[in-house]
Design a protein around this motif. Structure first.
Motif, PDB file in Angstrom:
ATOM      1  N   ALA A  51       0.835  -1.200   0.187  1.00 22.38           N
ATOM      2  CA  ALA A  51       0.048  -0.050   0.028  1.00 22.38           C
ATOM      3  C   ALA A  51       0.864   1.134  -0.286  1.00 22.38           C
ATOM      4  O   ALA A  51       2.158   1.291   0.438  1.00 22.38           O
ATOM      5  CB  ALA A  51      -0.801  -0.028   1.192  1.00 22.38           C
ATOM      6  N   GLN A  52       0.256   2.400  -0.707  1.00 25.32           N
ATOM      7  CA  GLN A  52       1.131   3.704  -0.517  1.00 25.32           C
ATOM      8  C   GLN A  52       0.793   4.546   0.505  1.00 25.32           C
ATOM      9  O   GLN A  52      -0.357   4.429   0.996  1.00 25.32           O
ATOM     10  CB  GLN A  52       0.717   4.249  -1.867  1.00 25.32           C
ATOM     11  N   LYS A  53       1.656   4.989   1.105  1.00 26.30           N
ATOM     12  CA  LYS A  53       1.441   5.801   2.183  1.00 26.30           C
ATOM     13  C   LYS A  53       2.733   6.987   2.228  1.00 26.30           C
ATOM     14  O   LYS A  53       3.721   6.848   1.790  1.00 26.30           O
ATOM     15  CB  LYS A  53       1.749   5.024   3.450  1.00 26.30           C
ATOM     16  N   VAL A  54       2.004   8.226   2.831  1.00 21.90           N
ATOM     17  CA  VAL A  54       3.106   9.314   2.997  1.00 21.90           C
ATOM     18  C   VAL A  54       2.910   9.853   4.414  1.00 21.90           C
ATOM     19  O   VAL A  54       2.007  10.034   5.056  1.00 21.90           O
ATOM     20  CB  VAL A  54       2.757  10.277   1.983  1.00 21.90           C
ATOM     21  N   THR A  55       4.069   9.955   4.941  1.00 25.03           N
ATOM     22  CA  THR A  55       4.076  10.375   6.356  1.00 25.03           C
ATOM     23  C   THR A  55       5.112  11.724   6.473  1.00 25.03           C
ATOM     24  O   THR A  55       6.031  11.800   5.802  1.00 25.03           O
ATOM     25  CB  THR A  55       4.926   9.411   7.128  1.00 25.03           C
ATOM     26  N   GLN A  56       4.181  12.577   7.069  1.00 24.63           N
ATOM     27  CA  GLN A  56       4.965  13.753   7.432  1.00 24.63           C
ATOM     28  C   GLN A  56       5.010  14.023   9.008  1.00 24.63           C
ATOM     29  O   GLN A  56       3.722  14.369   9.520  1.00 24.63           O
ATOM     30  CB  GLN A  56       4.274  14.916   6.981  1.00 24.63           C
ATOM     31  N   ALA A  57       6.055  13.716   9.798  1.00 24.91           N
ATOM     32  CA  ALA A  57       6.065  13.643  11.230  1.00 24.91           C
ATOM     33  C   ALA A  57       5.810  14.868  11.840  1.00 24.91           C
ATOM     34  O   ALA A  57       5.379  14.919  13.100  1.00 24.91           O
ATOM     35  CB  ALA A  57       7.390  13.009  11.432  1.00 24.91           C
ATOM     36  N   GLN A  58       6.223  15.937  11.026  1.00 20.94           N
ATOM     37  CA  GLN A  58       6.044  17.387  11.778  1.00 20.94           C
ATOM     38  C   GLN A  58       4.813  17.699  11.507  1.00 20.94           C
ATOM     39  O   GLN A  58       4.506  18.029  10.620  1.00 20.94           O
ATOM     40  CB  GLN A  58       7.093  18.360  11.187  1.00 20.94           C
ATOM     41  N   THR A  59       3.946  17.881  12.754  1.00 24.43           N
ATOM     42  CA  THR A  59       2.544  18.269  12.420  1.00 24.43           C
ATOM     43  C   THR A  59       2.577  19.684  12.182  1.00 24.43           C
ATOM     44  O   THR A  59       1.824  20.613  11.446  1.00 24.43           O
ATOM     45  CB  THR A  59       1.685  18.072  13.806  1.00 24.43           C
ATOM     46  N   GLU A  60       3.451  20.591  13.265  1.00 27.59           N
ATOM     47  CA  GLU A  60       3.273  22.028  13.257  1.00 27.59           C
ATOM     48  C   GLU A  60       4.883  22.368  13.441  1.00 27.59           C
ATOM     49  O   GLU A  60       5.495  21.838  14.323  1.00 27.59           O
ATOM     50  CB  GLU A  60       2.629  22.753  14.461  1.00 27.59           C
ATOM     51  N   ILE A  61       5.315  23.423  12.713  1.00 22.85           N
ATOM     52  CA  ILE A  61       6.680  24.070  12.719  1.00 22.85           C
ATOM     53  C   ILE A  61       6.355  25.522  12.957  1.00 22.85           C
ATOM     54  O   ILE A  61       5.730  26.285  12.168  1.00 22.85           O
ATOM     55  CB  ILE A  61       7.495  23.732  11.623  1.00 22.85           C
ATOM     56  N   SER A  62       7.300  26.391  14.079  1.00 24.04           N
ATOM     57  CA  SER A  62       7.271  27.599  13.946  1.00 24.04           C
ATOM     58  C   SER A  62       8.804  27.922  13.687  1.00 24.04           C
ATOM     59  O   SER A  62       9.385  27.581  14.537  1.00 24.04           O
ATOM     60  CB  SER A  62       6.683  28.307  15.401  1.00 24.04           C
ATOM     61  N   VAL A  63       9.010  29.209  12.878  1.00 28.06           N
ATOM     62  CA  VAL A  63      10.221  29.668  12.822  1.00 28.06           C
ATOM     63  C   VAL A  63      10.105  31.096  12.830  1.00 28.06           C
ATOM     64  O   VAL A  63       9.268  31.455  12.295  1.00 28.06           O
ATOM     65  CB  VAL A  63      11.188  29.118  11.564  1.00 28.06           C
ATOM     66  N   VAL A  64      11.285  31.528  13.126  1.00 31.32           N
ATOM     67  CA  VAL A  64      11.506  33.158  12.976  1.00 31.32           C
ATOM     68  C   VAL A  64      11.855  33.489  11.674  1.00 31.32           C
ATOM     69  O   VAL A  64      12.610  32.839  10.966  1.00 31.32           O
ATOM     70  CB  VAL A  64      12.172  33.787  14.118  1.00 31.32           C
ATOM     71  N   GLU A  65      11.242  34.518  11.178  1.00 31.13           N
ATOM     72  CA  GLU A  65      11.311  34.836   9.772  1.00 31.13           C
ATOM     73  C   GLU A  65      13.041  34.900   9.624  1.00 31.13           C
ATOM     74  O   GLU A  65      13.949  35.418  10.388  1.00 31.13           O
ATOM     75  CB  GLU A  65      11.096  36.321   9.692  1.00 31.13           C
ATOM     76  N   LYS A  66      13.500  34.698   8.117  1.00 28.65           N
ATOM     77  CA  LYS A  66      14.799  34.631   7.943  1.00 28.65           C
ATOM     78  C   LYS A  66      15.631  33.271   8.192  1.00 28.65           C
ATOM     79  O   LYS A  66      16.544  32.871   7.795  1.00 28.65           O
ATOM     80  CB  LYS A  66      15.623  35.649   8.375  1.00 28.65           C
ATOM     81  N   GLU A  67      14.982  32.519   9.083  1.00 27.60           N
ATOM     82  CA  GLU A  67      15.539  31.249   9.356  1.00 27.60           C
ATOM     83  C   GLU A  67      15.254  30.371   8.339  1.00 27.60           C
ATOM     84  O   GLU A  67      14.238  30.229   7.634  1.00 27.60           O
ATOM     85  CB  GLU A  67      14.859  30.570  10.810  1.00 27.60           C
ATOM     86  N   ASP A  68      16.004  29.115   8.301  1.00 28.35           N
ATOM     87  CA  ASP A  68      15.999  28.217   7.396  1.00 28.35           C
ATOM     88  C   ASP A  68      15.117  27.101   7.896  1.00 28.35           C
ATOM     89  O   ASP A  68      15.088  26.908   9.155  1.00 28.35           O
ATOM     90  CB  ASP A  68      17.012  27.473   6.720  1.00 28.35           C
ATOM     91  N   VAL A  69      14.344  26.129   7.151  1.00 36.72           N
ATOM     92  CA  VAL A  69      13.230  25.371   7.793  1.00 36.72           C
ATOM     93  C   VAL A  69      13.306  24.181   6.753  1.00 36.72           C
ATOM     94  O   VAL A  69      13.306  24.354   5.489  1.00 36.72           O
ATOM     95  CB  VAL A  69      11.982  25.820   8.124  1.00 36.72           C
ATOM     96  N   THR A  70      13.319  23.058   7.323  1.00 33.51           N
ATOM     97  CA  THR A  70      13.163  21.753   6.455  1.00 33.51           C
ATOM     98  C   THR A  70      12.019  20.887   6.860  1.00 33.51           C
ATOM     99  O   THR A  70      11.962  20.785   7.966  1.00 33.51           O
ATOM    100  CB  THR A  70      14.469  20.653   6.604  1.00 33.51           C
ATOM    101  N   LEU A  71      11.206  20.642   5.933  1.00 34.83           N
ATOM    102  CA  LEU A  71       9.997  19.509   5.838  1.00 34.83           C
ATOM    103  C   LEU A  71      10.334  18.411   5.720  1.00 34.83           C
ATOM    104  O   LEU A  71      10.583  18.085   4.511  1.00 34.83           O
ATOM    105  CB  LEU A  71       8.792  20.399   5.361  1.00 34.83           C
ATOM    106  N   ASP A  72      10.032  17.705   6.519  1.00 31.41           N
ATOM    107  CA  ASP A  72      10.412  16.032   6.196  1.00 31.41           C
ATOM    108  C   ASP A  72       9.157  15.208   5.496  1.00 31.41           C
ATOM    109  O   ASP A  72       7.989  15.511   5.795  1.00 31.41           O
ATOM    110  CB  ASP A  72      10.618  15.323   7.614  1.00 31.41           C
ATOM    111  N   CYS A  73       9.475  14.339   4.701  1.00 33.81           N
ATOM    112  CA  CYS A  73       8.660  13.565   4.114  1.00 33.81           C
ATOM    113  C   CYS A  73       9.259  12.228   4.007  1.00 33.81           C
ATOM    114  O   CYS A  73      10.222  12.075   3.177  1.00 33.81           O
ATOM    115  CB  CYS A  73       7.901  14.298   2.640  1.00 33.81           C
ATOM    116  N   VAL A  74       8.395  11.080   4.270  1.00 35.57           N
ATOM    117  CA  VAL A  74       8.919  10.022   4.309  1.00 35.57           C
ATOM    118  C   VAL A  74       7.749   9.194   3.490  1.00 35.57           C
ATOM    119  O   VAL A  74       6.452   9.243   3.807  1.00 35.57           O
ATOM    120  CB  VAL A  74       9.033   9.132   5.252  1.00 35.57           C
ATOM    121  N   TYR A  75       8.028   8.222   2.300  1.00 35.57           N
ATOM    122  CA  TYR A  75       6.925   7.755   1.749  1.00 35.57           C
ATOM    123  C   TYR A  75       6.986   6.247   1.675  1.00 35.57           C
ATOM    124  O   TYR A  75       8.417   5.568   1.740  1.00 35.57           O
ATOM    125  CB  TYR A  75       6.596   8.219   0.345  1.00 35.57           C
TER     126      TYR A  75
END
Lengths: 116, 115
Positions: free
Chosen positions: B1-25
């Motif tokens: 079966a196909q599935k996509v997981t995004q473990a991070q429900t919510e992320i807060s960053v301060v402007e100008k910071e770098d941020v990475t959103l994770d995705c596992v499939y």
């Protein structure tokens, strides 16, 4: 602008009622897909039509039905509405020329349904 | 079966910071497509990128970059120098290679960029 249009943009109705959501695909696209985005279920596929025929079915309730007309627009009919049917309903279309090549789906802006 | 997981429900960053959103499939297909969509508060789904399973090259588009690693079944999305306008829900999605295949969406990551 994806070229896919959906009407109405917002719909408020009461439990037990029936509503119809409309989707016009991009010009030339033969496939139409319906998705539901709800708070508890997330974004999930409901049903696909190709050139007027049902092609694939997902987690669509029996109270829901869809059709695609000769002009390729599609309607999603939701009946005996319940509070839990409140959601954002997206339509997507793809050209779908057949074969095994990928056909990108282009999403419409969605119809927000609120059931009170 | 196909599935996509995004473990991070919510992320807060301060402007100008770098941020990475994770995705596992998860998929058994050898040919598949991966996507990222942005959903701003207005609700529409904005297409960001599509990658073919045979193309593992990383991609950069302005402040956005994507890292596709087949070995770990991941397709991560990085926003560099984040801006308030980046605040949205981001969905990672997976599809098979034919028009019979529906798009499977992950649960989404809500990103808030604080000025």
């Amino acid at each position: 602008d994806s070229g896919v249009t959906q009407t109405p943009k917002h719909l408020i109705t009461a439990t037990g009622q029936r509503v119809t959501l409309r989707c016009s695909p991009r010009s030339g696209d033969l496939s139409v897909y319906w998705y539901q985005q709800s708070l508890d279920q997330g974004l999930q596929f409901l049903i696909q039509y190709y050139n007027g025929e049902e092609r694939a079915k997902g987690n669509i309730l029996e109270r829901f039905s869809a059709q695609q007309f000769p002009d390729l627009h599609s309607e999603l009919n939701l009946s005996s509405l319940e509070l839990g049917d409140s959601a954002l309903y997206f339509c997507a279309s793809s050209v779908d020329l057949g074969g095994s090549s990928y056909n990108e789906q282009f999403f419409g802006p969605g119809t927000r349904l609120t059931v009170l | 079966a196909q599935k996509v997981t995004q473990a991070q429900t919510e992320i807060s960053v301060v402007e100008k910071e770098d941020v990475t959103l994770d995705c596992v499939y998860e998929t058994r297909d050898t040919t598949y497509y991966l996507f990222w969509y942005k959903q701003p508060p207005s609700g529409e789904l904005v297409f960001l990128i599509r990658r073919n399973s045979f193309d593992e090259q990383n991609e950069i588009s302005g402040r956005y970059s994507w890292n596709f690693q087949k070995s770990t079944s991941s397709f991560n999305f990085t926003i560099t120098a984040s801006q308030v306008v980046d605040s949205a829900v981001y969905f990672c999605a997976l599809s098979g290679s034919t028009s019979y295949d529906k798009v499977i969406f992950g649960p989404g990551t809500s990103l808030s960029v604080i000025p």
